[in-house]
Design a protein around this motif. Structure first.
Motif: not given
Lengths: 296, 289
Positions: B90-94, B172-183
């Motif tokens: 959540l804090v490493l999204l960018k 972590l990589v999985m979750f970031i990919a999923a969060l970045q996929n949210i339109p």
């Protein structure tokens, strides 16, 4: 922590104006940044500690575990290299890894091509068999594989590692290749067919070069797995002449060796290749290993 | 149109791969189920003893203890790696250089050999020269010092820390990919509706990546069987079998005391157990929603 943490933090680059006082948001992002930095340093510290300890004397190793060595003992590396017979272990690891890699990439790409571009009876069955293989926990095959390879007399040869490594890596290699090749447009082959290339021509001249990014992912993943494997080498290689790197290191773990500086130096030497690969291919390693974990 | 030429190409392309795969992955599994019916020392005659090995496996309290330890690792993964990775994602999204650097650092242990990880953590936990006890001493917490790996009551928990440390990266990589996929439209819509901070997290972000979280939990289950290397290097399954896992139980029973028939039966049980666990977890995950 030993190092002062004065890393410049990225300014909050949120383009949208969200609710909340700007001052508060700025402070919050600084705090999060600081916490993240601490977390990352804690994660990296064991590795850093390994390299620093490799340059210490044994006395320094326990009297000042966090400090820097008073004198940088580079000779530890050459001593460790000799004591653990690492030259031989390096050669063994190198050959086993390279040969398994070649086999994995050639077979994975070829089968990937067939499964991605051809329709034939039994295709689903073949895919299903590979899928099933990925559900089998690798360690449960240690005993049966030992018995099998003992029967066909290939224990204590390079083949005792190359064949199982390849066999267990093939499903992931194939699935990554199939997924990637499925995205190629049909015209790719049609153009080649008009040129009069046969299937081999299409495979070598079109599919392989186009699939290079997928093959790179497969290759990096396989390299790390082969280079780092411990359990197969432990069970299938009892001849000291054939020990791979992780096996030669495990000598230090059994407690007979209390020469800490040499243990540290030997481990540092063993991790250097993987660290280099990681530094160069970070993104691919992270994406590939995550995909490999999800599928495997 | 499967011409002769096409068919032979398909055969050449698939048969060597299938051959190697079936011979070195599938055949051994089937064979070990068969060897499990014999009393066999690895060499010499094999004596058929029916289901005795399998019965002994199921009656051995040590086998169940190992199984329980495997489940403890699953629990440590589900309640350790997954929340830590989720929080970090959540804090490493960018995709700034700072976030990339932190992500790469967190992932780094994954590329180390488990032997190296095991030895490093062995030194950290070492009762006399270990970094951990040294640190506790210098913080004035000398009474918290412990024989981390040689005290059976704490050893299993001590093992969990490096396992979590090691495995946060992929989640972590999985979750970031999923969060970045949210339109981003969804994000914007929520914004307009006045959702912020935790409200947005719980009513939009988490439900949107729920499937990924499920996958992560299934991964924790199958991943727990892979901890053999670390255990072998750090404790060998001891002290007093307190850190024995299914795989180390199998290893010790086969290669230390040469009971190949029994070891084969244990391997078969491990395959069965892991298939049940994976199937069960996927079923549970599907029916929950």
């Amino acid at each position: 922590m030993s190092a002062p943490m004065t890393r410049p933090l990225q300014p909050a680059s949120s383009s949208r104006s969200e609710a909340g006082l700007p001052r508060f948001r700025w402070l919050k992002s600084k705090l999060i940044g600081a916490a993240l930095t601490v977390y990352a340093l804690v994660t990296l510290y064991p590795l850093l500690w390994l390299f620093i300890s490799a340059l210490k004397t044994n006395e320094e190793f326990f009297s000042r575990p966090f400090g820097l060595p008073s004198h940088w003992n580079w000779s530890n590396f050459s001593r460790a290299w000799e004591v653990a017979e690492m030259g031989r272990a390096y050669v063994n690891s190198f050959f086993v890894t390279i040969l398994s890699l070649i086999l994995t990439l050639v077979l994975g790409a070829l089968s990937g091509y067939v499964l991605s571009r051809f329709q034939f009876r039994g295709k689903l069955l073949v895919m299903g068999v590979f899928m099933l293989g990925m559900l089998i926990p690798i360690h449960s095959t240690l005993v049966p594989l030992f018995i099998l390879m003992n029967k066909i007399h290939i224990l204590n040869t390079y083949a005792a590692l190359i064949m199982p490594y390849t066999a267990f890596e093939l499903p992931i290699a194939i699935f990554i290749c199939v997924a990637y090749m499925n995205s190629f447009p049909k015209e790719v082959e049609e153009a080649a067919q008009i040129d009069g290339s046969g299937y081999w021509g299409i495979f070598f001249r079109m599919m392989l070069p186009l699939a290079l990014p997928a093959l790179a992912t497969v290759g990096i993943l396989a390299f790390l797995r082969y280079w780092n494997d411990f359990s197969f080498a432990l069970v299938f290689m009892s001849d000291p002449k054939l020990k791979t790197l992780p096996l030669s290191l495990s000598v230090f773990a059994t407690g007979y060796s209390t020469d800490y500086k040499l243990t540290m130096a030997a481990m540092a030497l063993a991790v250097i290749p993987t660290i280099i690969v990681y530094l160069i291919f970070q993104e691919q390693v992270m994406k590939g290993m995550t995909a490999g974990a999800v599928k495997g | 149109m499967t011409s002769m030429r096409t068919r032979s190409f398909i055969a050449i392309g698939l048969l060597p791969t299938l051959g190697i795969f079936i011979f070195f992955v599938i055949v051994p599994i089937v064979w070990s189920a068969y060897y499990g019916f014999f009393d066999w020392k690895g060499i010499g005659p094999m004596k058929f003893i029916g289901l005795n090995n399998y019965a002994e496996v199921l009656q051995d309290p040590l086998f169940w203890k190992s199984f329980k330890n495997n489940l403890l690792i699953v629990a440590a993964s589900v309640f350790g790696q997954v929340p830590i990775a989720l929080l970090l994602s959540l804090v490493l999204l960018k995709n700034g250089w700072f976030q990339k650097f932190i992500r790469a650092s967190i992932f780094m242990p994954m590329v180390l050999s488990s032997v190296v990880v095991g030895i490093i953590w062995g030194y950290i936990y070492h009762p006399q020269i270990g970094v951990l006890n040294f640190l506790l001493d210098s913080l004035g917490l000398g009474s918290w010092k412990m024989q981390w790996l040689s005290d059976p009551s704490v050893s299993m928990y001590a093992i969990m820390v490096p396992i979590i440390w090691l495995n946060v990266g992929p989640y972590l990589v999985m979750f970031i990919a999923a969060l970045q996929n949210i339109p981003s439209e969804i994000d914007d819509a929520a914004q307009i509706d006045g959702a912020h901070g935790s409200r947005k997290l719980f009513s939009i972000k988490l439900p949107m990546i729920w499937d990924t979280i499920k996958v992560a939990v299934v991964l924790c289950i199958s991943g727990s069987l892979k901890a053999f290397d670390l255990i072998y290097v750090m404790t060998g399954g001891g002290p007093a079998h307190s850190t024995e896992l299914l795989a180390s139980y199998m290893y010790n029973n086969t290669f230390s005391i040469y009971r190949f028939g029994y070891g084969s039966a244990v391997s078969t049980m491990i395959v069965v157990i892991s298939l049940i666990m994976v199937a069960g977890s996927q079923y549970l995950m599907k029916s929950k929603k």
